[in-house]
Design a protein around this motif. Structure first.
Motif, mmCIF file in Angstrom:
data_model
loop_
_atom_site.group_PDB
_atom_site.id
_atom_site.type_symbol
_atom_site.label_atom_id
_atom_site.label_comp_id
_atom_site.label_asym_id
_atom_site.label_seq_id
_atom_site.Cartn_x
_atom_site.Cartn_y
_atom_site.Cartn_z
ATOM 1 N N GLN A 185 -5.900 3.097 -4.107
ATOM 2 C CA GLN A 185 -7.302 3.071 -3.665
ATOM 3 C C GLN A 185 -7.937 4.436 -3.453
ATOM 4 O OE1 GLN A 185 -4.715 2.945 -1.801
ATOM 5 N NE2 GLN A 185 -5.061 3.178 0.377
ATOM 6 N N LYS A 186 -7.287 5.504 -3.905
ATOM 7 C CA LYS A 186 -7.902 6.817 -3.707
ATOM 8 C C LYS A 186 -8.487 7.270 -5.052
ATOM 9 C CE LYS A 186 -5.729 6.856 0.564
ATOM 10 N NZ LYS A 186 -5.289 7.511 1.762
ATOM 11 N N VAL A 219 3.643 16.641 1.808
ATOM 12 C CA VAL A 219 2.443 15.965 1.323
ATOM 13 C C VAL A 219 1.706 16.938 0.411
ATOM 14 C CG1 VAL A 219 0.264 14.876 1.988
ATOM 15 C CG2 VAL A 219 2.301 14.607 3.444
ATOM 16 N N ARG A 263 4.192 11.057 9.605
ATOM 17 C CA ARG A 263 4.742 9.747 9.236
ATOM 18 C C ARG A 263 6.050 9.902 8.470
ATOM 19 N NH1 ARG A 263 -0.115 5.855 7.241
ATOM 20 N NH2 ARG A 263 -1.400 5.967 9.125
ATOM 21 N N ALA A 287 -1.340 16.491 -1.127
ATOM 22 C CA ALA A 287 -2.762 16.543 -0.764
ATOM 23 C C ALA A 287 -2.928 15.875 0.598
ATOM 24 C CB ALA A 287 -3.607 15.829 -1.814
ATOM 25 N N VAL A 301 -0.546 10.578 -2.729
ATOM 26 C CA VAL A 301 -1.450 9.439 -2.579
ATOM 27 C C VAL A 301 -2.875 9.862 -2.925
ATOM 28 C CG1 VAL A 301 -2.406 7.728 -1.000
ATOM 29 C CG2 VAL A 301 0.022 8.260 -0.894
ATOM 30 N N THR A 302 -3.304 11.002 -2.407
ATOM 31 C CA THR A 302 -4.686 11.427 -2.639
ATOM 32 C C THR A 302 -4.833 12.334 -3.850
ATOM 33 O OG1 THR A 302 -5.575 11.008 -0.444
ATOM 34 C CG2 THR A 302 -6.479 12.901 -1.585
ATOM 35 N N MET A 360 5.738 5.356 0.424
ATOM 36 C CA MET A 360 6.371 6.380 1.256
ATOM 37 C C MET A 360 7.704 5.848 1.788
ATOM 38 S SD MET A 360 5.010 8.003 4.923
ATOM 39 C CE MET A 360 3.753 9.138 4.413
ATOM 40 N N ASP A 402 4.379 13.294 -1.507
ATOM 41 C CA ASP A 402 3.271 12.357 -1.282
ATOM 42 C C ASP A 402 2.097 12.798 -2.141
ATOM 43 O OD1 ASP A 402 0.759 11.372 -0.261
ATOM 44 O OD2 ASP A 402 1.737 10.822 1.609
ATOM 45 N N PRO A 409 0.794 -1.241 0.000
ATOM 46 C CA PRO A 409 0.000 0.000 0.000
ATOM 47 C C PRO A 409 0.823 1.287 0.000
ATOM 48 C CG PRO A 409 -0.123 -1.073 2.130
ATOM 49 C CD PRO A 409 0.573 -2.025 1.219
ATOM 50 N N GLY A 410 0.128 2.410 -0.066
ATOM 51 C CA GLY A 410 0.769 3.731 -0.137
ATOM 52 C C GLY A 410 1.858 3.938 0.895
ATOM 53 N N SER A 411 1.657 3.432 2.088
ATOM 54 C CA SER A 411 2.660 3.590 3.150
ATOM 55 C C SER A 411 3.994 2.973 2.739
ATOM 56 C CB SER A 411 2.179 2.908 4.436
ATOM 57 O OG SER A 411 0.916 3.417 4.797
ATOM 58 N N PHE A 424 -0.039 12.932 7.782
ATOM 59 C CA PHE A 424 0.914 12.189 6.968
ATOM 60 C C PHE A 424 2.324 12.768 6.986
ATOM 61 C CE2 PHE A 424 -3.209 10.634 5.686
ATOM 62 C CZ PHE A 424 -2.994 9.267 5.803
ATOM 63 N N THR A 445 -4.714 14.259 3.197
ATOM 64 C CA THR A 445 -6.000 13.589 3.327
ATOM 65 C C THR A 445 -6.589 13.768 4.726
ATOM 66 O OG1 THR A 445 -4.847 11.955 2.002
ATOM 67 C CG2 THR A 445 -7.104 11.447 2.584
HETATM 68 C C1 LIG Z 1 -3.874 7.042 2.385
HETATM 69 C C2 LIG Z 1 -2.634 7.854 2.469
HETATM 70 C C3 LIG Z 1 -1.379 7.279 2.698
HETATM 71 C C4 LIG Z 1 -1.191 5.828 3.038
HETATM 72 O O1 LIG Z 1 -1.652 4.962 2.061
HETATM 73 P P1 LIG Z 1 -2.033 3.445 2.489
HETATM 74 O O2 LIG Z 1 -2.416 2.823 1.188
HETATM 75 O O3 LIG Z 1 -3.148 3.562 3.469
HETATM 76 O O4 LIG Z 1 -0.839 2.832 3.090
HETATM 77 C C5 LIG Z 1 -0.266 8.106 2.680
HETATM 78 N N1 LIG Z 1 -0.380 9.422 2.463
HETATM 79 C C6 LIG Z 1 -1.569 10.018 2.244
HETATM 80 C C7 LIG Z 1 -1.635 11.491 2.003
HETATM 81 C C8 LIG Z 1 -2.727 9.242 2.244
HETATM 82 O O5 LIG Z 1 -3.913 9.828 2.033
#
Ligand SMILES: *Cc1c(COP(=O)(O)O)cnc(C)c1O
Length: 393
Positions: free
Chosen positions: A197-198, A143, A99, A145, A174-175, A74, A172, A69-71, A96, A147
């Motif tokens: 998944q976003k 980051v 993290r 966006a 992801v979103t 990262m 980042d 996944p996204g993590s 985020f 989330t």
């Molecule tokens: C969802 C998200 C993540 C983590 O993604 P996962 O698929 O849940 O591991 C990282 N950064 C941002 C900004 C997110 O929205």
């Protein structure tokens, strides 16, 4: 005892992810599994890389999905670009960014934090001050966006500042990817990661990443081995970048990659610009309805993410009970607040395939019904008309 098959309820997913998955993607996932070194699979992997280059707007050769996944995307960026002793400037305006700090520390680096209020964009002036105060810094991370708050930062400006001070950048997305513009080459981003998944509307569990030649040069010239075997790009590249000489590294999640391929095909068919416009249009309709009800956004319009709408929970309302009723009575999932915003906001996503008129109408109608039934002090009878008007405009 006998166990019955798991049949999940059919939900409308309007939280911070996962978002509604397109039926074409679920169908792609159920096709026969083949070997991950099968020439037919390798050809599909090559096409997926090309489609990801389109999504990221980049020619970077190293553009591929990490099998997690996204993590993990990262972690891949930090594990490869941070060496023990490195100073890394991390801009934090939500969960985020915190993290990212954790990642820097775990790679043996020293994070320098640039803090902004949650709900606001990263302030370029604060980043510039930090770059001047820490000339030894080699990397800037932020980051695009957030989330956790629904705020978008000016990636182009932040990357430009970092480069002026000889720092590489980790972004980042992801979103943002697929929902708002992400232009890796034009903005000269060095390393970027996203999630399946976003706004790509795929099933969770994959993390598209892209690395510039400048970033890869740093990875190749490291003086310490990357401490993660699985995420070491020097090894992953032999698998994803090896062409016909592809070497076994790990078994790719074959069917999950069918799904990503289909998700990216859908994005390509629609076109990035149209996808961004669709998210904007539906955001405006959702906003019209929520504001007509009397709900307030926590992010200024100028920095607001269309795909993630954070609104304050009205006074005297039970956060968890409202979300439970939306789920139980309307099969509608919205997101709770995270971190410092837990219990204070709802996060209403309309990402990817979830960004559709029917979902916006359902969300506004269901929220009004549940809130007025809970005795919340909202305006009733006006939200749907406002939403419909914005949808028709
Ligand atoms: C969802 C998200 C993540 C983590 O993604 P996962 O698929 O849940 O591991 C990282 N950064 C941002 C900004 C997110 O929205």
């Amino acid at each position: 005892m006998a166990y019955s098959a798991f049949n999940p309820p059919v939900r409308t997913l309007m939280g911070p992810g996962p978002s509604d998955v397109h039926p074409r993607i679920l169908a792609a996932m159920s096709r026969p599994t083949i070997g991950h070194l099968d020439p037919a699979f390798v050809a599909m992997m090559e096409e997926t890389k090309g489609l990801l280059q389109y999504a990221f707007q980049t020619e970077n050769a190293l553009t591929m999905p990490i099998s997690a996944p996204g993590s993990a995307g990262m972690e891949c960026c930090f594990a490869n670009l941070v060496e023990p002793g490195d100073t890394v400037i991390v801009c934090q305006n939500g969960v985020f960014g915190g993290r990212m700090k954790e990642n820097v520390e775990r790679c043996g680096g020293t994070p320098v934090m640039v803090e902004d209020t949650w709900g606001e964009a990263v302030d370029p002036d604060k980043l510039e001050a930090a770059l001047k105060a820490h000339p030894q810094a080699s990397l800037v991370a932020f980051v695009h966006a957030e989330t956790s708050t629904g705020a978008q930062s000016d990636a182009r400006a932040l990357v430009e500042l970092a480069h002026r001070h000889d720092c590489l950048t980790i972004v980042d997305a992801v979103t943002s990817l697929g929902g708002t513009p992400v232009k890796v080459d034009e903005w000269a981003i060095d390393a970027i990661y996203s999630g399946s998944q976003k706004c790509l509307s795929c099933t969770p569990g994959l993390s598209p990443v892209s690395f510039s030649e400048r970033a890869l040069e740093k990875v190749r010239n490291r003086s310490h081995k990357v401490q993660s075997w699985f995420l070491d790009l020097n090894l992953v590249m032999g698998y994803w970048g090896g062409g016909a000489k592809r070497a076994y590294h790990h078994t790719a999640p074959v069917n999950a990659l069918y799904a990503l391929h289909e998700a990216l095909r859908i994005l390509h068919e629609e076109g990035l610009e149209s996808a961004w416009e669709r998210h904007r249009h539906h955001h405006l309709a959702l906003k019209a309805g929520l504001e007509a009800m009397g709900l307030r956004f926590i992010v200024d319009q100028a920095h607001r993410l269309p795909q993630l709408n954070a609104v304050s929970i009205p006074g005297g309302v039970d956060d968890a009970q409202v979300r439970a009723r939306l789920l139980g009575d309307y099969n509608l999932e919205i997101g709770a607040g995270l971190g410092a915003l837990a219990g204070k906001v709802w996060r209403i996503g309309q990402m990817g395939h979830a960004s559709r008129a029917e979902n916006i109408l359902l969300c506004v109608a269901a929220l009004e019904a549940v809130l007025s039934d809970s005795g919340a002090d909202i305006h009733t009878g006006v939200a749907l008309a406002a939403t419909q008007q914005a949808l028709g405009a």
